[in-house]
Design a protein around this motif. Structure first.
Motif, PDB file in Angstrom:
ATOM      1  N   GLU A 255       0.706  -1.313   0.056  1.00  0.00           N
ATOM      2  CA  GLU A 255       0.062  -0.102  -0.063  1.00  0.00           C
ATOM      3  C   GLU A 255       0.861   1.225   0.084  1.00  0.00           C
ATOM      4  OE1 GLU A 255      -2.531  -1.201   3.283  1.00  0.00           O
ATOM      5  OE2 GLU A 255      -3.637  -2.424   2.030  1.00  0.00           O
ATOM      6  N   GLU A 394      -7.739  -0.644   1.327  1.00  0.00           N
ATOM      7  CA  GLU A 394      -6.596  -0.507   2.221  1.00  0.00           C
ATOM      8  C   GLU A 394      -6.732  -1.735   3.225  1.00  0.00           C
ATOM      9  OE1 GLU A 394      -4.375   3.061   3.878  1.00  0.00           O
ATOM     10  OE2 GLU A 394      -5.856   2.564   5.193  1.00  0.00           O
ATOM     11  N   SER A 399      -2.723   2.648   8.245  1.00  0.00           N
ATOM     12  CA  SER A 399      -3.088   3.488   7.281  1.00  0.00           C
ATOM     13  C   SER A 399      -1.877   4.159   6.641  1.00  0.00           C
ATOM     14  CB  SER A 399      -4.217   4.385   7.667  1.00  0.00           C
ATOM     15  OG  SER A 399      -4.658   4.923   6.509  1.00  0.00           O
TER      16      SER A 399
END
Ligand code: AGP
Length: 607
Positions: A255, A394, A399
């Motif tokens: 990510e 995600e 995050s």
């Protein structure tokens, strides 16, 4: 928080349930379980720990039933244990229930059920649901669930499986997400679209106050009173591959590397002729003229994005902005009315506190703007206006790509408000947009320094405390850097406004304390360097971060990470990337579970 999946169709349910739970494991992972109807028996398998333990428990000779439910848990009521794992069953082992959320009045219900002779085995709130279904069941599962709903208070997404009705699943939703997946002669229920993406992209998104009966023949959705609800089929655009690791060791690393694309996708189509165009936004110039204050409300990383948003909106649109943590917001009677614009930021669009803040703001008459990553999420459906961040699914708890696109959302919103209010001249808007368009390529250049950052991270193996310092926007990014490091590497990390250290925290600084000093904001650069010197004087090891071409910081620190030059307001979009990589590699070096850090869950759907 916790993940639910259910299946009914012609295929063997258990592999589908386990596969779905794997996709949901990021929502909770302290225990897991499945229940299926196998001929005349309700079979339940559970295990404590990650899903792999459940897979071992199931072995290869699992039931060939085509109907079942599964759950991965993040403990709220009752510690992680075998008995507390879902599914929960009733006394006669005829009903199994999986549940996300919290049943607030479970203690009183439990007491009254015990008086009636029910025997409980767990410490959970969920178990009352199974016993209540048992109590109310009178030949109609749907009616029994409806009566349960009339008895309980709290939040729930629940799915009920019944030995007496071995041809259906009954599910209900209040304040906790739930979707129904539509396949060819097969159906799914899940708390999260990613659980069923490999099987179907067509879903119904249940609204609060709706329940669904799913059989092999179809889906019947009603409200809690039994009135039919007509729903549109939602076509999910995310593909299944986007929710896979794609060759990376961890979702988080994948990510992080997806950020240039996420940044490009989020700005694309919103920049036209050197203007920000938000076609999706309904807020009119007349309405905006009435706005005299902005609140940004969010949790965790999203709150950090809000801190950057505050500076941008104040600087560009000349509106005063307060940034609030969603779990505090509604308990302090915020001074909001119809002249307030409330911006909620949430990757998942399901965070309970953020959602409650949104509702509070609407109740008080504010116009609510959401910045969220999940189309169809509750936040996106309840806000007046939405800017979607196009980061794609995600999965890692930490995050990264969602944050960076939330920052971009703040840039777009700040410019958009400034355009409408006429507070920025066009040449300044052009300058910002020109710089913004370069950011995805510049983000790639930052990622190219991965090996250098990996090397720096090795020195964090035995670190106990770390401090992130910076001024102005660097301080906001420092907060995100500190959160990343602590959540995945378990190193105690704090962020401080660089000038604040000497008011107490400097006492904690020793040669064992690494300091990460962000120095991208040109107007306060010299002042930040002075603060760096203060910590250097206490023998701290300092990693500095500034623009390429700035050679002066290197003289005051032990190592420097350089980011490409941009305008200061956009620096957070680049500065955060090395901090993400530093946390990632520190976590790997310390042997931590990067994607599923202890005690955490991806979406916090309980208060
Ligand atoms: C960040 O790494 C965290 N996992 C967490 O702080 C997260 O940002 C927070 O829970 C908010 O989630 P949301 O964006 O889905 O509302």
């Amino acid at each position: 928080m916790c993940g639910i999946v259910g299946y009914i169709g012609k295929r063997v349910a258990i592999p589908i349930l386990v596969d779905g739970l794997k996709k949901l494991e990021y929502r909770g992972y302290d225990s897991a379980g499945v229940a299926v109807i196998d001929q005349d028996k309700l079979l339940v398998s559970k295990s404590v720990g990650k899903l792999v333990a459940l897979e071992e428990e199931l072995g290869e000779n699992y039931s060939q039933s085509c109907l079942g439910i599964g759950h991965t848990r993040w403990a709220t009521h009752g510690r992680p244990s075998f008995v507390n794992a879902h599914p929960h069953i009733d006394c006669k082992q005829e009903f199994a229930v999986v549940h996300n959320g919290i049943i607030e009045n479970y203690l009183e219900i439990k007491e009254s059920l015990i008086e009636k002779g029910h025997q409980f085995v767990s410490e959970t709130d969920t178990e009352v649901l199974a016993h209540l279904v048992e109590e109310f069941y009178d030949g109609n599962l749907e009616e029994a669930v409806r009566k349960v709903i009339g008895t309980i208070r709290g939040s729930y997404a629940m799915v009920v499986l019944s030995l007496k009705d071995p041809d259906k699943l009954v599910a209900a939703r209040k304040d906790s997400p739930m979707v129904v997946g539509l396949g060819e002669g097969e159906f799914f229920v899940a708390s999260d679209i990613t659980a069923i993406l490999s099987y179907t992209r067509k879903v119904y998104i249940l609204d609060d106050g709706e329940m669904v009966v799913v059989t092999e023949d179809g889906v019947k959705i009603t409200d809690f009173q039994g009135n039919p609800c007509s729903k549109e089929v939602y076509d999910v655009k995310w593909d299944a591959v986007a929710a896979e690791k794609g060759g990376y060791e961890h979702f988080m690393l994948k990510e992080i590397h997806e950020q240039p694309k996420a940044l490009a996708d989020t700005m694309m189509s919103r920049l036209k002729d050197d203007r920000v165009v938000l076609e999706e936004v309904a807020l009119t110039p007349e309405q905006l003229a009435q706005i005299n204050k902005v609140y940004i409300v969010a949790c965790g990383t999203a709150w950090h994005a809000g801190l950057v948003g505050k500076t941008l909106i104040e600087r560009w649109a000349h509106l005063p902005v307060e940034v609030d943590i969603a779990s505090e917001f509604r308990y302090r009677s915020p001074l909001i009315d119809e002249h307030t614009l409330v911006v909620v930021i949430s990757q998942s669009g399901e965070t309970a506190d953020t959602l409650a803040a949104l509702r509070e703001a609407k109740n008080r008459g504010a116009h609510v703007f959401a910045v969220t990553n999940v189309v169809g999420s509750t936040v996106s459906r309840e806000a007046h206006d939405v800017i979607f961040t196009w980061a794609g699914p995600e999965i890692a708890v930490a995050s990264t790509k969602a944050y960076i696109t939330q920052l971009e959302g703040m840039v777009l919103l700040g410019l958009y408000l400034a355009q409408i209010k006429g507070t920025l001249p066009q040449d300044k808007i052009t300058e910002i947009i020109t710089a913004l368009k370069k950011i995805p390529e510049q983000a790639k250049a930052v990622l190219a320094q991965e090996s250098l950052i990996k090397e720096l991270a090795q020195s964090f193996v035995n670190v106990e405390d770390a401090f992130f310092i910076g001024r102005s926007l660097d301080w906001a990014v420092a907060m995100e850097g500190a959160l990343k490091l602590k959540e995945i590497s378990y190193i105690h990390a704090e962020a401080y406004a660089a000038g604040e250290l000497k008011h107490g925290t400097l006492a904690l600084v020793t040669e064992q304390t690494p300091i990460i000093a962000l120095a991208t904001q040109r107007d306060v650069f010299d002042k930040t360097v002075s603060n760096v010197k203060e910590v250097k004087a206490r023998d701290a090891r300092v990693i500095g971060l500034t623009y390429q071409g700035n050679t002066s910081l290197a003289k005051s620190v032990d190592h420097v990470i350089y980011i490409p030059e941009t305008i200061d307001e956009l620096a957070p979009l680049l500065a955060v990337i090395p901090l993400q990589l530093l946390s990632y590699y520190a976590s790997v070096a310390r042997g931590c579970d990067v994607d599923k850090p202890r005690n955490l869950a991806k979406s916090v759907t309980v208060e």
